[in-house]
Design an enzyme around this catalytic site. Structure first.
Site, PDB file in Angstrom:
ATOM      1  N   GLU A   1       0.820  -1.227   0.000  1.00 33.35           N
ATOM      2  CA  GLU A   1       0.000   0.000   0.000  1.00 33.35           C
ATOM      3  C   GLU A   1       0.849   1.271   0.000  1.00 33.35           C
ATOM      4  O   GLU A   1       0.595   2.186   0.778  1.00 33.35           O
ATOM      5  CB  GLU A   1      -0.955  -0.021   1.213  1.00 33.35           C
ATOM      6  CG  GLU A   1      -1.841  -1.258   1.235  1.00 33.35           C
ATOM      7  CD  GLU A   1      -2.742  -1.349   2.477  1.00 33.35           C
ATOM      8  OE1 GLU A   1      -2.556  -0.561   3.416  1.00 33.35           O
ATOM      9  OE2 GLU A   1      -3.628  -2.220   2.491  1.00 33.35           O
TER      10      GLU A   1
ATOM     11  N   ASN B   1       2.199  -4.964  -3.339  1.00 35.79           N
ATOM     12  CA  ASN B   1       0.868  -5.441  -2.969  1.00 35.79           C
ATOM     13  C   ASN B   1      -0.013  -4.245  -2.608  1.00 35.79           C
ATOM     14  O   ASN B   1       0.422  -3.353  -1.880  1.00 35.79           O
ATOM     15  CB  ASN B   1       1.021  -6.369  -1.747  1.00 35.79           C
ATOM     16  CG  ASN B   1      -0.249  -7.090  -1.330  1.00 35.79           C
ATOM     17  OD1 ASN B   1      -0.873  -7.763  -2.151  1.00 35.79           O
ATOM     18  ND2 ASN B   1      -0.638  -6.966  -0.058  1.00 35.79           N
TER      19      ASN B   1
ATOM     20  N   HIS C   1      -9.828  -6.687  -1.774  1.00 40.20           N
ATOM     21  CA  HIS C   1     -10.858  -6.525  -0.736  1.00 40.20           C
ATOM     22  C   HIS C   1     -12.043  -5.834  -1.409  1.00 40.20           C
ATOM     23  O   HIS C   1     -12.022  -4.635  -1.646  1.00 40.20           O
ATOM     24  CB  HIS C   1     -10.340  -5.671   0.419  1.00 40.20           C
ATOM     25  CG  HIS C   1      -9.296  -6.355   1.230  1.00 40.20           C
ATOM     26  ND1 HIS C   1      -9.581  -7.470   1.997  1.00 40.20           N
ATOM     27  CD2 HIS C   1      -7.975  -6.110   1.382  1.00 40.20           C
ATOM     28  CE1 HIS C   1      -8.469  -7.867   2.601  1.00 40.20           C
ATOM     29  NE2 HIS C   1      -7.482  -7.073   2.249  1.00 40.20           N
TER      30      HIS C   1
ATOM     31  N   GLU D   1      -5.579 -11.123  -0.985  1.00 36.00           N
ATOM     32  CA  GLU D   1      -6.409 -10.905   0.213  1.00 36.00           C
ATOM     33  C   GLU D   1      -7.894 -10.850  -0.116  1.00 36.00           C
ATOM     34  O   GLU D   1      -8.649 -10.073   0.484  1.00 36.00           O
ATOM     35  CB  GLU D   1      -5.986  -9.601   0.921  1.00 36.00           C
ATOM     36  CG  GLU D   1      -4.503  -9.535   1.231  1.00 36.00           C
ATOM     37  CD  GLU D   1      -4.068  -8.257   1.973  1.00 36.00           C
ATOM     38  OE1 GLU D   1      -4.939  -7.530   2.496  1.00 36.00           O
ATOM     39  OE2 GLU D   1      -2.854  -8.015   2.025  1.00 36.00           O
TER      40      GLU D   1
ATOM     41  N   ASP E   1     -11.656 -10.855  -0.303  1.00 37.01           N
ATOM     42  CA  ASP E   1     -12.927 -11.083   0.384  1.00 37.01           C
ATOM     43  C   ASP E   1     -13.980 -10.192  -0.267  1.00 37.01           C
ATOM     44  O   ASP E   1     -13.647  -9.249  -0.985  1.00 37.01           O
ATOM     45  CB  ASP E   1     -12.854 -10.935   1.922  1.00 37.01           C
ATOM     46  CG  ASP E   1     -12.205  -9.651   2.406  1.00 37.01           C
ATOM     47  OD1 ASP E   1     -12.146  -8.674   1.645  1.00 37.01           O
ATOM     48  OD2 ASP E   1     -11.760  -9.640   3.575  1.00 37.01           O
TER      49      ASP E   1
HETATM   50  C1  XIL Z   1      -5.967  -6.589   8.457  1.00 36.82           C
HETATM   51  C2  XIL Z   1      -6.181  -7.803   9.342  1.00 36.82           C
HETATM   52  O1  XIL Z   1      -7.065  -8.678   8.700  1.00 36.82           O
HETATM   53  C3  XIL Z   1      -6.719  -7.408  10.703  1.00 36.82           C
HETATM   54  O2  XIL Z   1      -6.693  -8.524  11.576  1.00 36.82           O
HETATM   55  C4  XIL Z   1      -5.894  -6.269  11.302  1.00 36.82           C
HETATM   56  O3  XIL Z   1      -6.503  -5.831  12.504  1.00 36.82           O
HETATM   57  C5  XIL Z   1      -5.767  -5.119  10.325  1.00 36.82           C
HETATM   58  O4  XIL Z   1      -5.208  -5.592   9.105  1.00 36.82           O
HETATM   59  N1  XIL Z   1      -4.670  -4.802   3.812  1.00 36.82           N
HETATM   60  C6  XIL Z   1      -3.628  -5.584   4.272  1.00 36.82           C
HETATM   61  C7  XIL Z   1      -3.848  -6.478   5.435  1.00 36.82           C
HETATM   62  O5  XIL Z   1      -2.550  -5.613   3.667  1.00 36.82           O
HETATM   63  O6  XIL Z   1      -2.685  -6.644   6.194  1.00 36.82           O
HETATM   64  C8  XIL Z   1      -4.999  -6.007   6.306  1.00 36.82           C
HETATM   65  O7  XIL Z   1      -5.248  -7.004   7.300  1.00 36.82           O
HETATM   66  C9  XIL Z   1      -6.224  -5.740   5.476  1.00 36.82           C
HETATM   67  C10 XIL Z   1      -5.952  -4.672   4.450  1.00 36.82           C
END
Ligand code: XIL
Length: 323
Positions: A128, A170, A206, A235, A237
Site C-alpha cells: 500500500e 501489494n 478486498h 487478500e 474477500d
Molecule cells: C488486516 C487484518 O485482517 C486485521 O486482523 C488487522 O486488525 C488489520 O489488518 N490490507 C492488508 C492487510 O494488507 O494486512 C490487512 O489485514 C487488510 C488490508
C-alpha cells in the site's frame, strides 16, 4: 496454482472474545490444512507483532504458522515489510535520524527475511505505498522520511536476505484500471529498468458488493504479466451490506459467488498468476465486520465452516480449469 488463506491471529483478533484462532481452534486448523496449499500470516509477520520493541523480535507465532505449512505441504506468503500501518509505537513515536531509520529498516528486513530464508514463496515487500491518487503515501514513515527510493532498497535487501523468495508489490484499489494502477506500472518499469529484484505485483482484492465486480481485473494483471512479473491475488474477500437481522439473502450470496468467481477467472486467465489467496475462509474470524460497520459475511464459509455458494463457485471453477 496455489490457493491460500490468511491465518487468523493478532490484529483485530486480539480484542475479540475468543482465544488466538490459529493456536486454539482445532476445527479451524483442520479446515486450513485441508482446503489450502498456501497460507499468509494475517498479522503475525507485521512489524507491531514480530518486532514489538526495538531490540526484541517475536518470532514464535509466525514460526508456528511456517511449521504448520511445512507439515501440511503448504507454501507461505510473507506479509509484510514496508507499510504505513500496524507499526510498533517505538517506531512511530521514536525520533531517529535518517541514517538510523534507514538502518532500522535494513536490519528489520535482514533479520525477518533472513529468519525465514528458504521458507517463504512470496514476500509482500512493499504494501500500500500509493494513495488513491497514485502518489506515494506520506503516512509511510520510511517513504516520508527517506523518500521513495527506499522502496528499491527494501527489495534489494529482501533479495539479499532470501534470494529464492519472489518479491511483490501489494495493494488494494488496483482491481480496476486507474491512476493507482498507472503508478504501479510506472514504478514496476522503473524498478525493472534499474535491475531491482522485483518479481511480482499483487491485487489484494478486498471487494464490496456496493461497487460491482472487478470485470477488468484480468487486463490489469496482464499489464504486469507483460512486464515479465508474476501476479497474484492476495487478500480476496467480498463484503456486503447485511440486512436487518444480519443474515444475507440467497440473492446476495449468489452475487457474492459471482464476485469470487470473477476474481479467480481473472487470475486463471493470466499466465503468471499462480497464487490466489482469500483473506480468511470463515466469517467467524473475518476482519470485515470490525473494520466496515454494517457490512459482513465476506468469506466463503459461515461461522461453523459450512460452505457458502462462493466456496462452491471457486471449487467448480478450479475443477473446470484443471481439465
Ligand atoms: C488486516 C487484518 O485482517 C486485521 O486482523 C488487522 O486488525 C488489520 O489488518 N490490507 C492488508 C492487510 O494488507 O494486512 C490487512 O489485514 C487488510 C488490508
Amino acid at each position: 496454482m496455489r490457493i491460500g488463506s490468511a491465518v487468523a491471529g493478532g490484529g483485530h483478533h486480539v480484542d475479540q472474545p475468543y482465544p488466538d484462532p490459529f493456536t486454539y481452534d482445532r476445527p479451524y486448523r483442520k479446515v486450513l490444512a485441508r482446503e489450502f496449499n498456501s497460507v499468509s500470516p494475517e498479522n503475525q509477520m507485521k512489524w507491531e507483532f514480530i518486532h514489538p520493541e526495538r531490540n526484541r523480535y517475536n518470532f514464535g507465532p509466525a514460526d508456528a504458522i511456517v511449521r504448520f505449512a511445512r507439515e501440511n505441504g503448504q507454501v507461505v506468503r510473507g506479509h509484510t515489510l514496508l507499510w504505513h500501518s500496524q507499526n510498533p509505537a517505538w517506531l512511530n513515536e521514536g525520533t531517529f535520524t535518517k541514517a538510523e531509520l534507514r538502518s532500522i529498516l535494513k536490519s528489520h528486513i535482514f533479520t525477518v527475511v533472513g529468519h525465514y530464508r528458504g521458507k517463504i514463496q512470496q514476500w509482500d515487500v512493499a504494501n500500500e505505498i500509493f494513495n488513491e491518487n497514485g502518489e506515494y503515501r506520506q503516512e509511510n514513515i520510511f517513504i516520508r522520511e527517506l523518500g521513495p527510493g527506499i522502496v528499491a532498497d527494501a527489495f534489494r535487501w529482501a533479495h539479499q536476505a532470501d534470494p529464492r523468495a519472489q518479491l511483490f508489490l501489494n495493494d488494494y484499489g488496483v482491481e480496476w484500471p486507474g491512476v493507482k494502477v498507472d503508478a504501479y506500472e510506472a514504478l514496476a518499469k522503473q524498478l525493472l529498468a534499474d535491475r531491482v529484484p522485483l518479481h511480482g505485483f499483487a491485487s489484494q482484492a478486498h471487494l464490496s458488493m456496493r461497487y460491482g465486480a472487478p470485470d477488468q481485473l484480468a487486463s490489469v494483471l496482464q499489464r504486469f504479466d507483460d512486464l515479465g512479473l508474476h501476479t497474484a491475488i492476495t487478500e480476496l474477500d467480498v463484503r456486503m451490506d447485511l440486512p436487518e437481522g444480519g443474515v444475507p439473502t440467497a440473492e446476495q450470496l449468489a452475487t457474492q459467488a459471482t464476485y469470487y468467481k470473477t476474481v479467480l477467472d481473472a487470475c486463471l486467465a493470466v499466465d503468471g498468476c499462480n497464487s490466489f489467496t482469500i483473506w480468511g475462509f470463515t466469517d467467524k474470524y473475518s476482519w470485515v465486520p470490525v473494520f466496515f460497520p454494517s457490512e459482513g459475511a465476506a468469506t466463503v464459509m459461515w461461522d461453523d465452516f459450512a460452505k457458502k455458494p462462493a466456496y462452491y463457485a471457486l471449487r467448480d471453477t478450479l475443477k473446470a480449469a484443471r481439465r
